[in-house]
Design a protein around this motif. Structure first.
Motif, PDB file in Angstrom:
ATOM      1  N   LEU A 419       0.903  -1.067  -0.078  1.00  0.00           N
ATOM      2  CA  LEU A 419      -0.003  -0.153  -0.155  1.00  0.00           C
ATOM      3  C   LEU A 419       1.035   1.221   0.018  1.00  0.00           C
ATOM      4  N   ASP A 420       0.834   2.186  -1.083  1.00  0.00           N
ATOM      5  CA  ASP A 420       1.450   3.230  -0.877  1.00  0.00           C
ATOM      6  C   ASP A 420       0.656   4.388  -0.094  1.00  0.00           C
ATOM      7  N   MET A 421       1.216   4.833   1.011  1.00  0.00           N
ATOM      8  CA  MET A 421       0.708   5.834   1.688  1.00  0.00           C
ATOM      9  C   MET A 421       0.723   6.915   0.872  1.00  0.00           C
ATOM     10  N   ALA A 422      -0.100   7.439   0.286  1.00  0.00           N
ATOM     11  CA  ALA A 422      -0.114   8.509  -0.584  1.00  0.00           C
ATOM     12  C   ALA A 422      -1.600   9.083  -0.887  1.00  0.00           C
ATOM     13  N   ASP A 423      -1.552  10.379  -0.432  1.00  0.00           N
ATOM     14  CA  ASP A 423      -3.014  10.888  -0.883  1.00  0.00           C
ATOM     15  C   ASP A 423      -2.842  12.029  -1.673  1.00  0.00           C
ATOM     16  N   PRO A 430      -0.931  16.830  -4.306  1.00  0.00           N
ATOM     17  CA  PRO A 430      -0.256  16.085  -3.170  1.00  0.00           C
ATOM     18  C   PRO A 430      -1.320  16.549  -1.634  1.00  0.00           C
ATOM     19  N   ALA A 431      -1.623  15.735  -0.871  1.00  0.00           N
ATOM     20  CA  ALA A 431      -2.289  16.071   0.302  1.00  0.00           C
ATOM     21  C   ALA A 431      -1.724  15.096   1.319  1.00  0.00           C
ATOM     22  N   LYS A 432      -1.552  15.606   2.698  1.00  0.00           N
ATOM     23  CA  LYS A 432      -1.221  14.813   3.698  1.00  0.00           C
ATOM     24  C   LYS A 432      -2.442  13.944   3.745  1.00  0.00           C
ATOM     25  N   PHE A 433      -1.873  12.671   4.724  1.00  0.00           N
ATOM     26  CA  PHE A 433      -2.995  11.792   4.919  1.00  0.00           C
ATOM     27  C   PHE A 433      -4.268  12.018   5.558  1.00  0.00           C
ATOM     28  N   ALA A 434      -5.324  11.616   4.843  1.00  0.00           N
ATOM     29  CA  ALA A 434      -6.334  11.855   4.987  1.00  0.00           C
ATOM     30  C   ALA A 434      -7.072  13.084   5.154  1.00  0.00           C
ATOM     31  N   GLN A 435      -6.345  14.030   4.042  1.00  0.00           N
ATOM     32  CA  GLN A 435      -6.435  15.383   3.795  1.00  0.00           C
ATOM     33  C   GLN A 435      -6.890  15.478   2.328  1.00  0.00           C
ATOM     34  N   GLY A 460       4.942   6.787  -1.057  1.00  0.00           N
ATOM     35  CA  GLY A 460       5.298   5.669  -2.206  1.00  0.00           C
ATOM     36  C   GLY A 460       4.545   6.292  -3.195  1.00  0.00           C
ATOM     37  N   GLY A 461       5.094   6.454  -4.489  1.00  0.00           N
ATOM     38  CA  GLY A 461       4.657   6.781  -5.831  1.00  0.00           C
ATOM     39  C   GLY A 461       4.119   8.299  -5.825  1.00  0.00           C
ATOM     40  N   HIS A 462       3.985   9.076  -4.911  1.00  0.00           N
ATOM     41  CA  HIS A 462       3.326  10.110  -4.864  1.00  0.00           C
ATOM     42  C   HIS A 462       3.898  11.164  -3.706  1.00  0.00           C
ATOM     43  N   LYS A 463       4.318  12.319  -4.145  1.00  0.00           N
ATOM     44  CA  LYS A 463       4.933  13.392  -3.370  1.00  0.00           C
ATOM     45  C   LYS A 463       4.002  13.527  -1.689  1.00  0.00           C
ATOM     46  N   TYR A 464       4.575  13.441  -1.190  1.00  0.00           N
ATOM     47  CA  TYR A 464       4.221  13.877   0.540  1.00  0.00           C
ATOM     48  C   TYR A 464       4.170  15.211   0.663  1.00  0.00           C
ATOM     49  N   PRO A 465       3.501  16.024   0.930  1.00  0.00           N
ATOM     50  CA  PRO A 465       3.718  17.494   1.125  1.00  0.00           C
ATOM     51  C   PRO A 465       4.207  17.943   2.573  1.00  0.00           C
ATOM     52  N   GLY A 466       5.406  17.514   3.045  1.00  0.00           N
ATOM     53  CA  GLY A 466       5.715  17.533   4.406  1.00  0.00           C
ATOM     54  C   GLY A 466       7.111  16.910   4.392  1.00  0.00           C
ATOM     55  N   THR A 467       7.784  16.826   5.440  1.00  0.00           N
ATOM     56  CA  THR A 467       8.837  16.173   5.758  1.00  0.00           C
ATOM     57  C   THR A 467       8.664  14.513   6.423  1.00  0.00           C
ATOM     58  N   LEU A 468       9.729  13.861   6.371  1.00  0.00           N
ATOM     59  CA  LEU A 468       9.546  12.402   6.866  1.00  0.00           C
ATOM     60  C   LEU A 468       8.889  12.422   8.293  1.00  0.00           C
TER      61      LEU A 468
END
Length: 480
Positions: A419-423, A430-435, A460-468
């Motif tokens: 599962l790519d955690m990518a929203d 790109p959005a943060k998780f659940a946003q 995974g597979g999509h940019k996360y709009p923030g830091t690790l």
């Protein structure tokens, strides 16, 4: 010069009672001149406690004049453990300090610290702050916090026999015990007064234990500072995160592009986050799959040397010379490759199988119906059908509801390997998780219900709009 009788009266006013048990941490310098010198200070405590009371001090290492005085005081008892060692004078000295060497931990259950608290004991911090409060280590030991370590000691028992044993739940480096001071005062557990030149705290040991055990159950990092430059607390927070993720059935990884630009930066950020896996998508802004063979090998080797496993190498597309590059990937130690499902090549399966590389496929710019059909073709003849990397952001971009629609339409429960955690929003932002519109938390929840044992990849597979660090913190909130 503080008279001894004045010191005794101040200790009584602070709350020390006859027949009580006091664990003393002290600084003679902070207190200032006292009638009778250091011996006069000890005598003042003993006078206030009376013949039925007990004075206890820590005697591991060099902890000041008063500790050595108590250790050598007439009738003193010293615990037999080589770590967390205590000395005591008074009616309960023997019973409180007995069999310290046999306790499960140096500071926790069954230790003298535990007995002091249960005996209604008090902790007196005479001219020192909460950082010297050894019984706070008892709270950590009771909670069995993930960052605590195990140490081994060799010492002599009462019969002079050499005893070697391991001590679990042993405290490590820096803590923010000072930050707990205000909480204990607000809860009425700690009384503070000025005696001589010193600020003196008197703490109800059992009340402190009970309060902080409750705090620690909700927040295992309660005793750690938030200073990002404090390497000790950063590593201890990472140990907490690692222990939380270890309870999950899946393996948690992060995309290299979310971890940093250069490999050393990636390693540092992964370790700080408590992660042990990385998916190689981009290194220094370039697709990892297209790097020269030597450079890719060096990157993989450096990651592995630092204890970071490679969950997969992600291809933006199949390059024209993919067969030659596949040899390079295998030589670098890559055992799993993720490729776009829409660009799947029928002949690739045999080549990758020969190289002992698992070939998985991710949805990019296609509907769930199309993904289902293409996946069936791409994996035809496989013994293990689990080869699908589910990317919620890409299904949202295709105009679908990833969980309510895509997941059920494609019946991917039988084929998912990751599962790519990518929203993302419908327009691909790109959005943060659940946003966003990726329904990522619903996807995560349903997979956890089935004890999913594949990979979950942050970014995974999509940019996360923030830091690790932000992604990990948000992910922890989600699973907790």
């Amino acid at each position: 010069m503080l008279k001894r009788t004045e010191l005794e009266k101040s200790l009584q006013n602070l709350g020390i009672k006859k027949g009580g048990v006091v664990l003393l941490h002290s600084s003679v310098v902070a207190l200032g001149p006292v009638e009778g010198g250091p011996e006069g200070i000890i005598q003042a405590f003993l006078n206030v406690l009376g013949p039925k009371g007990t004075l206890v001090v820590p005697v591991f290492g060099k902890l000041g004049i008063l500790t050595e005085l108590v250790r050598n005081w007439k009738g003193a008892v010293v615990s037999d453990a080589p770590v967390g060692t205590l000395a005591a004078v008074g009616a309960k000295a023997k019973s409180l300090l007995a069999d310290h060497l046999k306790a499960a931990t140096a500071h926790g259950e069954g230790s003298p610290y535990d007995r002091i608290a249960k005996a209604g004991g008090q902790i007196c911090l005479l001219g020192v702050d909460m950082d010297r409060n050894t019984m706070l280590h008892s709270v950590e030991a009771w909670l069995d916090l993930p960052y605590l370590r195990t140490v081994e000691t060799t010492s002599l028992d009462a019969k002079g026999k050499s005893v070697t044993r391991k001590w679990p739940c042993y405290p490590g480096p820096h803590r923010d015990f000072i930050g707990l001071d205000s909480l204990l005062r607000l809860e009425g557990i700690s009384a503070v007064a000025r005696i001589g030149n010193a600020q003196v705290r008197l703490i109800d040991a059992q009340a402190m234990m009970d309060t902080l055990l409750e705090v620690g159950q909700d927040d295992p990092a309660f005793a750690l500072c938030i200073n990002p430059a404090c390497a000790d607390c950063v590593s201890q927070r990472a140990a907490i995160a690692k222990s939380i993720f270890a309870k999950e059935s899946f393996h948690l990884a992060a995309a290299a592009s979310l971890c940093g630009r250069y490999v050393p930066e990636m390693v540092e950020n992964l370790k700080a986050a408590g992660l042990e896996w990385i998916e190689l998508d981009f290194i220094q802004g370039k697709a990892a799959a297209y790097l020269p063979a030597a450079k890719l090998q060096a990157a993989v080797a450096e990651l592995k040397e630092n204890g970071i496993g490679i969950s997969a190498l992600r291809l933006p597309a199949f390059p024209a010379d993919w067969e030659k590059r596949a040899d390079d990937w295998a030589a670098a130690g890559i055992t799993r490759v993720i490729a776009p499902l829409a660009a799947a090549l029928p002949e690739a399966e045999k080549v990758f199988k020969k190289l002992k590389i698992q070939l998985d496929f991710v949805n990019t710019g296609i509907s769930s119906e199309t993904a289902k059909a293409l996946l069936a073709t791409a994996t035809k003849g496989r013994k293990d059908p689990r080869a699908f990397v589910f990317n919620p952001a890409e299904f949202a971009l295709a105009g679908e509801h990833p969980f309510l629609g895509s997941w059920r339409i494609g019946r991917f429960i039988h084929t998912i390997s990751q599962l790519d955690m990518a929203d993302a929003l419908w327009d691909g932002t790109p959005a943060k998780f659940a946003q966003g519109n990726g329904e990522v938390l619903e996807m995560l929840s349903i997979l956890r219900c089935g004890n999913f044992n594949g990979f979950v990849v942050l970014g995974g597979g999509h940019k996360y709009p923030g830091t690790l660090a932000e992604a990990v913190a948000q992910f922890r909130d989600a699973i907790e």
